[in-house]
Motif scaffolding. Structure first.
Motif, PDB file in Angstrom:
ATOM      1  N   PHE A  32       7.107  55.826-144.745  1.00 30.18           N
ATOM      2  CA  PHE A  32       6.118  55.454-143.718  1.00 30.18           C
ATOM      3  C   PHE A  32       4.781  56.082-144.073  1.00 30.18           C
ATOM      4  O   PHE A  32       4.630  57.305-144.026  1.00 30.18           O
ATOM      5  N   LYS A  82       0.861  45.615-137.175  1.00 29.31           N
ATOM      6  CA  LYS A  82       1.654  45.229-138.348  1.00 29.31           C
ATOM      7  C   LYS A  82       1.514  43.746-138.677  1.00 29.31           C
ATOM      8  O   LYS A  82       1.399  42.915-137.768  1.00 29.31           O
ATOM      9  N   TYR A  84       3.768  40.787-140.540  1.00 26.39           N
ATOM     10  CA  TYR A  84       5.171  40.549-140.884  1.00 26.39           C
ATOM     11  C   TYR A  84       5.287  39.310-141.754  1.00 26.39           C
ATOM     12  O   TYR A  84       4.525  38.352-141.580  1.00 26.39           O
ATOM     13  N   PRO A 136       6.010  43.411-147.141  1.00 29.73           N
ATOM     14  CA  PRO A 136       7.413  43.501-147.556  1.00 29.73           C
ATOM     15  C   PRO A 136       8.251  42.346-147.015  1.00 29.73           C
ATOM     16  O   PRO A 136       7.935  41.763-145.979  1.00 29.73           O
ATOM     17  N   THR A 138      11.713  42.961-146.975  1.00 28.94           N
ATOM     18  CA  THR A 138      12.940  43.654-146.538  1.00 28.94           C
ATOM     19  C   THR A 138      13.003  43.710-145.018  1.00 28.94           C
ATOM     20  O   THR A 138      11.979  43.971-144.358  1.00 28.94           O
ATOM     21  N   HIS A 141      10.965  46.122-142.598  1.00 31.86           N
ATOM     22  CA  HIS A 141       9.735  46.603-143.225  1.00 31.86           C
ATOM     23  C   HIS A 141       8.574  45.666-142.856  1.00 31.86           C
ATOM     24  O   HIS A 141       8.795  44.496-142.532  1.00 31.86           O
ATOM     25  N   PRO A 172       2.481  49.245-146.845  1.00 33.87           N
ATOM     26  CA  PRO A 172       3.824  48.727-146.570  1.00 33.87           C
ATOM     27  C   PRO A 172       4.668  49.865-146.022  1.00 33.87           C
ATOM     28  O   PRO A 172       4.598  50.982-146.536  1.00 33.87           O
ATOM     29  N   VAL A 173       5.443  49.588-144.977  1.00 35.36           N
ATOM     30  CA  VAL A 173       6.213  50.664-144.333  1.00 35.36           C
ATOM     31  C   VAL A 173       7.622  50.204-143.930  1.00 35.36           C
ATOM     32  O   VAL A 173       7.849  49.024-143.664  1.00 35.36           O
ATOM     33  N   ARG A 174       8.496  51.167-143.847  1.00 32.05           N
ATOM     34  CA  ARG A 174       9.739  50.994-143.095  1.00 32.05           C
ATOM     35  C   ARG A 174       9.421  51.401-141.667  1.00 32.05           C
ATOM     36  O   ARG A 174       8.294  51.801-141.377  1.00 32.05           O
ATOM     37  N   SER A 178      13.370  57.358-140.248  1.00 30.54           N
ATOM     38  CA  SER A 178      14.187  56.888-141.371  1.00 30.54           C
ATOM     39  C   SER A 178      15.574  56.516-140.846  1.00 30.54           C
ATOM     40  O   SER A 178      15.964  56.901-139.744  1.00 30.54           O
TER      41      SER A 178
END
Ligand code: PLP
Ligand code: COI
Length: 373
Positions: A32, A82, A84, A136, A138, A141, A172-174, A178
């Motif tokens: 992050f 964000k 997406y 991302p 994923t 993310h 880019p982040v998760r 975590s």
């Protein structure tokens, strides 16, 4: 001040952007806020020229005079949002107009110029278009966008700056917590408060976060993930976390969240979840809730779930709450309701109702998605 009905951003491409292989590797585990994209958006402001020089250019260090007012009096505001990648193809920004409006409220509170909504949204759209490859794919993310504005006039008097720099950077982040954190553990900050009536708790300025850092450090020392703040007057009412709003879920299926009384940030996730909870027929109360009641209700089973929410964290179940005078577990503490693998609890249901819309898996009945071509 210049008004701008159709803002144009000059685009200067980075001469040495991160290569495709390296970018793909970075996107696999972005963490992050550890990875940043190649470009940034900037707009200048001065009293005589108004908003000027809207640019998407290479991300680079800011050149600030050490006498710049932001370095001394913290005249700074920011936003978090964000972009997406949609399941069916394409990309979207989630409610950028709401961020633009909050940015203006924050600016007004800190005596800064109000960035026209269209300049805010276009700055973010233009940056995301240039950085499309950094969004991302994923699950969970996204491309986190951080618009901010700083006072750059060199001066010493305590007063509002005449000159500002508005800037947007992207990473880019998760999600914020975590995957090792299944349900967050909160530390009740009874020593430090975050916001007082008449202060800046209901806007998004850097100073609020600086003021919360000692409480957060204490939370970490106590082996908790986050501090939760109580009101500054009675030290009794649960307000919010340093960067997230909080919700309580009761055994009767109703949900509750502290009201926006001037010391809590009006989270866009909070507002969206209230609307979605209402859509699915849940009773939602925006009412104060005391820390003692939270403990009693968790212990008696009247309260079944609690969660934190925000752009960065999305929806994060709270498993345990600890403090000098409090210690309780929510449900069985693992953030998945009764933990028996049975039907999703309300936290999960609300989370997926929201994220399904954000990813284009469910109908956007509220018109929240800003699809980018
Ligand atoms: N409360 C605080 C103090 C925050 O910093 C944030 C994050 O932006 C939130 C709540 C949640 O707001 P949002 O849902 O708009 O991200
Ligand atoms: C966000 O959710 O966008 C925030 O600004 C909160 C912060 C903890 C990252």
């Amino acid at each position: 001040m210049t008004t701008c009905s159709s803002p144009r951003f000059r685009v200067e491409r980075h001469l040495c952007p991160v290569g495709e292989d390296e970018r793909r590797a970075l996107l696999r585990a972005p963490g992050f806020g550890q990875v940043f994209t190649d470009h940034m958006a900037t707009i200048g402001y001065s009293e005589d020229r108004g908003w000027h020089d809207a640019t998407i250019g290479p991300r680079q260090a800011l050149c600030l005079d050490p006498a710049a007012l932001v370095c001394h009096y913290a005249q700074e505001i920011y936003e978090g949002m964000k972009a997406y990648r949609l399941d069916g193809g394409g990309t979207e920004l989630f409610r950028p107009d709401a961020n633009a409006q909050r940015f203006r409220r924050s600016a007004a509170r800190l005596a800064m110029p109000l960035l026209p909504e269209v300049l805010f949204t276009e700055s973010v759209r233009a940056l995301v278009r240039v950085e499309n490859a950094w969004i991302p794919s994923t699950q969970g993310h996204a491309l986190y966008l951080r618009p901010f504005m700083v006072a750059i006039e060199s001066a010493r008097g305590v007063r509002a700056s005449t000159d500002y720099l508005y800037c947007v950077v992207a990473s880019p982040v998760r999600v914020y917590f975590s995957r090792r954190v299944v349900a967050v553990t909160l530390w009740v900050s009874d020593k430090f408060t975050r916001a007082a009536p008449g202060g800046t708790g209901d806007v998004k300025c850097g100073g609020n976060y600086a003021a919360g850092l000692s409480a957060q450090a204490e939370a970490i020392r106590e082996q908790c993930d986050q501090a939760i703040f109580l009101d500054a007057v009675e030290r009794r009412w649960v307000e919010e976390l340093g960067g997230m709003n909080v919700f309580f879920v009761f055994a009767d299926g109703s949900i509750q969240t502290p009201p926006l009384n001037g010391t809590i940030l009006a989270g866009i996730t909070r507002e969206s979840l209230i609307a979605l909870a209402d859509d699915i027929g849940l009773i939602v109360r925006e009412e104060s809730y005391s820390i003692d009641q939270w403990q009693d209700d968790a212990k008696s089973g009247r309260l079944q779930e609690s969660f934190a929410c925000g752009t960065a964290a999305v929806v994060a179940p709270i498993g345990e709450v600890r403090g000098r005078k409090h210690r309780f577990t929510i449900g069985d503490g693992d953030g998945d309701g009764d933990g028996d693998g049975g039907p999703d609890p309300i936290t999960e249901r609300l989370k997926y109702t929201l994220t399904d819309i954000q990813l284009g898996r469910a109908a956007d009945t509220h018109g929240w998605l800003d699809r980018l071509s």
